[in-house]
Design an enzyme around this catalytic site. Structure first.
Site, PDB file in Angstrom:
ATOM      1  N   ARG A 187       0.797  -1.235   0.000  1.00 52.55           N
ATOM      2  CA  ARG A 187       0.000   0.000   0.000  1.00 52.55           C
ATOM      3  C   ARG A 187       0.825   1.278   0.000  1.00 52.55           C
ATOM      4  O   ARG A 187       0.361   2.337   0.388  1.00 52.55           O
ATOM      5  CB  ARG A 187      -0.939  -0.017   1.218  1.00 52.55           C
ATOM      6  CG  ARG A 187      -2.091  -0.967   0.979  1.00 52.55           C
ATOM      7  CD  ARG A 187      -3.196  -0.877   1.971  1.00 52.55           C
ATOM      8  NE  ARG A 187      -3.343   0.359   2.683  1.00 52.55           N
ATOM      9  CZ  ARG A 187      -3.944   1.447   2.209  1.00 52.55           C
ATOM     10  NH1 ARG A 187      -4.465   1.448   0.998  1.00 52.55           N
ATOM     11  NH2 ARG A 187      -4.020   2.532   2.942  1.00 52.55           N
TER      12      ARG A 187
ATOM     13  N   GLU B 179      -7.132   3.315  -3.080  1.00 59.56           N
ATOM     14  CA  GLU B 179      -7.994   3.944  -2.071  1.00 59.56           C
ATOM     15  C   GLU B 179      -8.422   5.320  -2.579  1.00 59.56           C
ATOM     16  O   GLU B 179      -7.627   6.057  -3.155  1.00 59.56           O
ATOM     17  CB  GLU B 179      -7.218   4.096  -0.752  1.00 59.56           C
ATOM     18  CG  GLU B 179      -8.052   4.676   0.380  1.00 59.56           C
ATOM     19  CD  GLU B 179      -7.265   4.774   1.697  1.00 59.56           C
ATOM     20  OE1 GLU B 179      -6.018   4.790   1.645  1.00 59.56           O
ATOM     21  OE2 GLU B 179      -7.902   4.828   2.753  1.00 59.56           O
TER      22      GLU B 179
ATOM     23  N   TRP C 152      -1.775   4.226  17.299  1.00 63.28           N
ATOM     24  CA  TRP C 152      -3.008   4.845  16.797  1.00 63.28           C
ATOM     25  C   TRP C 152      -3.357   4.245  15.447  1.00 63.28           C
ATOM     26  O   TRP C 152      -2.512   3.983  14.630  1.00 63.28           O
ATOM     27  CB  TRP C 152      -2.869   6.374  16.637  1.00 63.28           C
ATOM     28  CG  TRP C 152      -4.130   6.927  16.062  1.00 63.28           C
ATOM     29  CD1 TRP C 152      -5.351   6.965  16.670  1.00 63.28           C
ATOM     30  CD2 TRP C 152      -4.314   7.456  14.749  1.00 63.28           C
ATOM     31  NE1 TRP C 152      -6.289   7.494  15.813  1.00 63.28           N
ATOM     32  CE2 TRP C 152      -5.681   7.798  14.627  1.00 63.28           C
ATOM     33  CE3 TRP C 152      -3.452   7.659  13.654  1.00 63.28           C
ATOM     34  CZ2 TRP C 152      -6.215   8.334  13.472  1.00 63.28           C
ATOM     35  CZ3 TRP C 152      -3.977   8.201  12.492  1.00 63.28           C
ATOM     36  CH2 TRP C 152      -5.354   8.542  12.400  1.00 63.28           C
TER      37      TRP C 152
HETATM   38  O1  EZ4 Z   1      -4.818   7.138   9.073  1.00 64.95           O
HETATM   39  O2  EZ4 Z   1      -3.683   8.850   6.149  1.00 64.95           O
HETATM   40  O3  EZ4 Z   1      -6.075   3.813   5.006  1.00 64.95           O
HETATM   41  N1  EZ4 Z   1      -6.007   4.917   5.386  1.00 64.95           N
HETATM   42  C1  EZ4 Z   1      -5.512   5.339   6.564  1.00 64.95           C
HETATM   43  C2  EZ4 Z   1      -5.456   6.823   6.769  1.00 64.95           C
HETATM   44  C3  EZ4 Z   1      -4.371   7.252   7.753  1.00 64.95           C
HETATM   45  C4  EZ4 Z   1      -4.006   8.689   7.502  1.00 64.95           C
HETATM   46  C5  EZ4 Z   1      -2.855   9.144   8.386  1.00 64.95           C
HETATM   47  O4  EZ4 Z   1      -2.403  10.386   7.981  1.00 64.95           O
HETATM   48  O5  EZ4 Z   1      -5.155   4.522   7.400  1.00 64.95           O
HETATM   49  O6  EZ4 Z   1      -6.721   7.301   7.153  1.00 64.95           O
HETATM   50 CO    CO Z   2      -4.872   2.647   6.492  1.00 64.28          CO
END
Ligand code: EZ4
Ligand code: CO
Length: 403
Positions: free
Chosen positions: A284, A340, A403
């Site tokens: 990715r 995406e 996170w």
């Molecule tokens: O949390 O781009 O798949 N997408 C993600 C995003 C990330 C952000 C972090 O800057 O995981 O939403």
């Molecule tokens: Co992501």
């Protein structure tokens, strides 16, 4: 020789911060590249302004590979998100210039279209499973063929990827980081229920995806992968962090659920074992965080040898410039998987007019020479930089977590 006359950084915040590098050649061709690193924007802006831009003046604008090597090897300090994002800004702008000079859409320089369009997935989410399914139905009615599903977890506030009824998502918030709470025990039973409800409501003629956002240990990831097997997800993303690439072997041993990882990776070395040991199905990495078109092509070429497909990160904190460039890459690369697609706000789209278009579940980069994305600098100037941070996550006992 087409020489670089100027290179400068434009920081704008039409709803969220974006860093753009603009390069101009001596005969007046301009190209732009995205150099946005969410929550660390000014580090890249400074890296470019202080250390990279002065070295670009007078260089051959057509020597993209040489410039890439110059910035990568020439820094002595290799890899890392700030360096590789800065290199991506330069690389993307130079590919834009080369394609404009040739009078061709960028994908033609990358080998031409290998498919009719670029399959994208949208983001359906909700506090509850029912809300997430309603959102997914709206995506289906807009023609989406692939949908990412995220929902709230009872007992936890501020779950990643859930932003309720707002159409647009911003993970970074003004000021110091917001703190969320995480419990894997509470999360793990929810996702199979979400997928069961989604198959019931949407049927089997749609690709369903999910992002675990680095929160599971390998054995927890294995368990989730097994639980989701009956619902045939297109992929589960970022089940566990991949600094230790070997972690994915354990998940692999236990489940046939397809695995995707890579949005925080910057270099082919970050993915070497994941790819060559066939520990993942989709890589990715993005144009903006992985050294531009030049480096991403190298990653894709390696991945192709091992039947790993691409699935470029495309969250809204990657600018439309990155999206435009990614679509040319996606259209031309043999082992493309999916892209995406998180829509930008109207303000962002106005600052970055672009040729790419959505129709029937697919994006197409358009036929404009270059990557097809420009920046309206007068409008950009009306949206000054605002400091913002990504959240942090703590376990229920206060331990700082991923996170
Ligand atoms: O949390 O781009 O798949 N997408 C993600 C995003 C990330 C952000 C972090 O800057 O995981 O939403
Ligand atoms: Co992501």
């Amino acid at each position: 020789m087409l020489k670089i006359k100027s290179a400068r950084v434009i920081v704008t915040s039409p709803g969220r911060n974006f860093v753009t590098l603009k390069i101009e050649t001596t005969d007046g061709i301009t190209g732009i590249g995205d150099a946005t690193l969410n929550g660390r924007e000014l580090a890249v802006a400074s890296y470019l302004t202080e250390h990279v831009c002065p070295t670009l003046i007078g260089r051959d604008a057509q020597a993209i590979e040489d410039t890439w090597q110059y910035l990568y090897r020439g820094a002595y300090w290799r890899r890392g998100p700030v360096t590789m994002t800065a290199i991506a800004g330069v690389d993307t702008a130079l590919w834009d210039i080369k394609a404009k000079q040739a009078g061709l859409p960028l994908y033609q320089l990358l080998g031409g279209a290998a498919r009719d369009g670029v399959l994208v997935y949208g983001h359906a989410n909700g506090e509850t499973i029912d809300e997430a399914i309603e959102a997914a139905k709206r995506f289906r009615s807009e023609g989406y063929l692939a949908i990412r599903l995220q929902c709230g977890v009872p007992g936890l506030k501020g779950i990643y990827g859930v932003w309720g009824k707002q159409r647009h998502y911003g993970s970074a918030k003004a000021g110091v980081p917001v703190e969320n709470t995480w419990s894997t025990t509470k999360y793990l039973p929810v996702v199979p229920k979400l997928f069961a409800a989604a198959r019931e409501a949407l049927g089997w003629d749609v690709h369903l995806l999910h992002d675990a956002h680095h929160r599971l240990t390998p054995i927890e990831a294995a368990r989730l992968g097994k639980d989701l097997e009956p619902f045939r997800p297109f992929w589960i993303e970022d089940m566990t962090p991949s600094e230790n690439q070997e972690s994915f072997r354990l998940i692999r041993h236990h489940t046939t659920t397809k695995l995707a990882v890579g949005e925080v990776l910057n270099s082919i070395w970050d993915a070497q074992h994941l790819i060559t040991e066939q520990l993942i199905d989709y890589i990715r990495m993005s144009v903006v965080h992985a050294g531009g078109i030049t480096h991403l092509r190298r990653v894709a070429a390696l991945a192709d040898l091992y039947q790993v497909r691409t699935g470029c990160h495309g969250a809204a904190d990657l600018s439309p410039v990155c999206m435009g460039a990614a679509l040319h890459f996606d259209l031309s690369v043999p082992n493309f998987g999916i892209q995406e697609y998180m829509r930008h706000t109207e303000e962002t789209d106005a600052v970055f007019p672009h040729a790419y278009k959505y129709a029937d579940g697919m994006l197409h980069p358009g036929e404009v020479p270059g990557h097809g994305v420009e920046i309206d600098e007068a409008l950009a100037a009306k949206f000054p930089y605002r400091q913002a941070s990504l959240p942090v996550n703590r376990l229920e006992d206060g331990t700082l977590y991923n996170w």
